[in-house]
Design a protein around this motif. Sequence first.
Motif, PDB file in Angstrom:
ATOM      1  N   LYS A  36       0.833  -1.207   0.000  1.00  0.00           N
ATOM      2  CA  LYS A  36       0.000   0.000   0.000  1.00  0.00           C
ATOM      3  C   LYS A  36       0.876   1.269   0.000  1.00  0.00           C
ATOM      4  O   LYS A  36       0.586   2.239  -0.707  1.00  0.00           O
ATOM      5  N   ILE A  64       2.412   1.726  -3.443  1.00  0.00           N
ATOM      6  CA  ILE A  64       1.410   2.214  -4.417  1.00  0.00           C
ATOM      7  C   ILE A  64       1.150   3.707  -4.187  1.00  0.00           C
ATOM      8  O   ILE A  64       1.084   4.499  -5.137  1.00  0.00           O
ATOM      9  N   SER A  65       1.034   4.076  -2.908  1.00  0.00           N
ATOM     10  CA  SER A  65       0.750   5.477  -2.598  1.00  0.00           C
ATOM     11  C   SER A  65       1.910   6.374  -3.054  1.00  0.00           C
ATOM     12  O   SER A  65       1.706   7.456  -3.617  1.00  0.00           O
ATOM     13  N   SER A 109       1.754   6.685  -6.801  1.00  0.00           N
ATOM     14  CA  SER A 109       0.665   7.533  -7.307  1.00  0.00           C
ATOM     15  C   SER A 109       0.983   9.026  -7.145  1.00  0.00           C
ATOM     16  O   SER A 109       0.350   9.870  -7.771  1.00  0.00           O
ATOM     17  N   VAL A 140      -2.092   2.510 -12.016  1.00  0.00           N
ATOM     18  CA  VAL A 140      -1.783   2.597 -10.579  1.00  0.00           C
ATOM     19  C   VAL A 140      -3.084   2.616  -9.773  1.00  0.00           C
ATOM     20  O   VAL A 140      -3.212   1.952  -8.744  1.00  0.00           O
ATOM     21  N   GLU A 141      -4.086   3.357 -10.285  1.00  0.00           N
ATOM     22  CA  GLU A 141      -5.379   3.415  -9.587  1.00  0.00           C
ATOM     23  C   GLU A 141      -6.022   2.029  -9.511  1.00  0.00           C
ATOM     24  O   GLU A 141      -6.583   1.628  -8.491  1.00  0.00           O
ATOM     25  N   ILE A 168      -4.400  -0.864  -9.671  1.00  0.00           N
ATOM     26  CA  ILE A 168      -3.606  -1.693  -8.736  1.00  0.00           C
ATOM     27  C   ILE A 168      -4.005  -1.346  -7.301  1.00  0.00           C
ATOM     28  O   ILE A 168      -4.188  -2.218  -6.454  1.00  0.00           O
ATOM     29  N   ASN A 169      -4.185  -0.049  -7.074  1.00  0.00           N
ATOM     30  CA  ASN A 169      -4.565   0.405  -5.733  1.00  0.00           C
ATOM     31  C   ASN A 169      -5.914  -0.196  -5.298  1.00  0.00           C
ATOM     32  O   ASN A 169      -6.052  -0.693  -4.180  1.00  0.00           O
ATOM     33  N   ALA A 192      -5.456  -3.840  -4.561  1.00  0.00           N
ATOM     34  CA  ALA A 192      -4.732  -4.021  -3.296  1.00  0.00           C
ATOM     35  C   ALA A 192      -5.680  -3.769  -2.118  1.00  0.00           C
ATOM     36  O   ALA A 192      -5.630  -4.474  -1.118  1.00  0.00           O
TER      37      ALA A 192
END
Length: 359
Positions: free
Chosen positions: A157, A160-161, A164, A176-177, A179-180, A183
């Motif tokens: 997490k 990913i953050s 992004s 990325v969104e 994948i987020n 996740a």
Amino acid sequence: MDKNLDDKLFLLDISTNIFLLLDKDGLIHYANIRCSHVLSRSCLEGKYLSDFMPEKEASEFIKETGKALKNGTMDSFNLSFKSRDYIASIYPKGEFVAVCLWDITDNQNLSEQLKKKTRQLDIAEKKIQEVEEQNKAKSYFLAQASHDLRQPMQALKIFISTLSEEELPERQQLLVEKINASADNLYTMLDNLLDISKIESGGMPYHPRYFNLDDLVKTLNQEFSEIARSKKIDYCYIPCHKEVFGDPLFIERIIRNLISNAFKYTKNKIVLGCCPEHDFLKIIVIDNGDGISEEEQKKIFEQFYQCRQKYECKKSGAGLGLFIVKKLTELMNTKIEVESEPGKGSCFYFSIPYKKEAP
Ligand code: ADP
């Protein structure tokens, strides 16, 4: 024969037990109808027992009756002949001995069957115990490993953050969104599974106390107001200004699961509120979403149950959120309930004790 004696002998004749009057040599002085029937002979009086019984049984009979006659005391012994089992009770009187044979074959069969069934039940119970223990061991392992399992997810997490926040081309930003979102789903599912293991292995002890419900909801509200803004959902909490009695961790988890569901299934409105009812405070989560049919309302609290149509369009969760809610409310000695009408929305609620005066 006088009338009195006649009546008594009649009673012996209709009995399902065998009655005999013998002397020390086994000579029969009286035998009731049942005895004649079992030995397949009429007029037994004046005959010897050994004339009808196999030698071994007859000599045992005479040995036992002789003993009782000598001691002058009542006695009993077990006897088998013609494939039946009997208890023989002997009553000596002067030179004679009265014998009553009670057929226990059917009772023995019944008790054998009972023993067999009890043995089967014992085996089944042992099997259940074994499975329960294996299950507990599995849950215990998962509960123990929960920290190690959550750590890589938390790291993912954070990565990913960080990603992004980078200036990425539009296509990569979109990825990325996605994948987020995946996740997030994975994290929720893992969280649910680990919570269930904890509950089932007894690793989630219940520590009730008085606390301010508004304070607890304040933290949740920061999170949910953010989601409401991004999803353009009208979310509101009606403060209750009450001290409630329960485990704050349990209550937070229950409310969190109910509101998360409301966000998944609402059209555009969610209300979290409470209302006093006798000695309890009813905590209520309402949404104006798809609603749940009466038939499905009976199943939604089962493990892994998902209403099919909704699952197909929302494609998230694993059908564990409400199961956890049910387990936690049970541990708190209360009950989660639902009222809903398809197309009109749903209302989930549970009750907990509270202080009647304001905090
Ligand atoms: P899930 O992870 O699928 O949300 P839950 O155990 O939380 O699992 O819920 C079980 C099912 O109950 C869901 O699949 C959904 O169909 C239904 N459900 C739960 N909450 C609501 C709600 N507020 N409105 C409509 N349906 C709901």
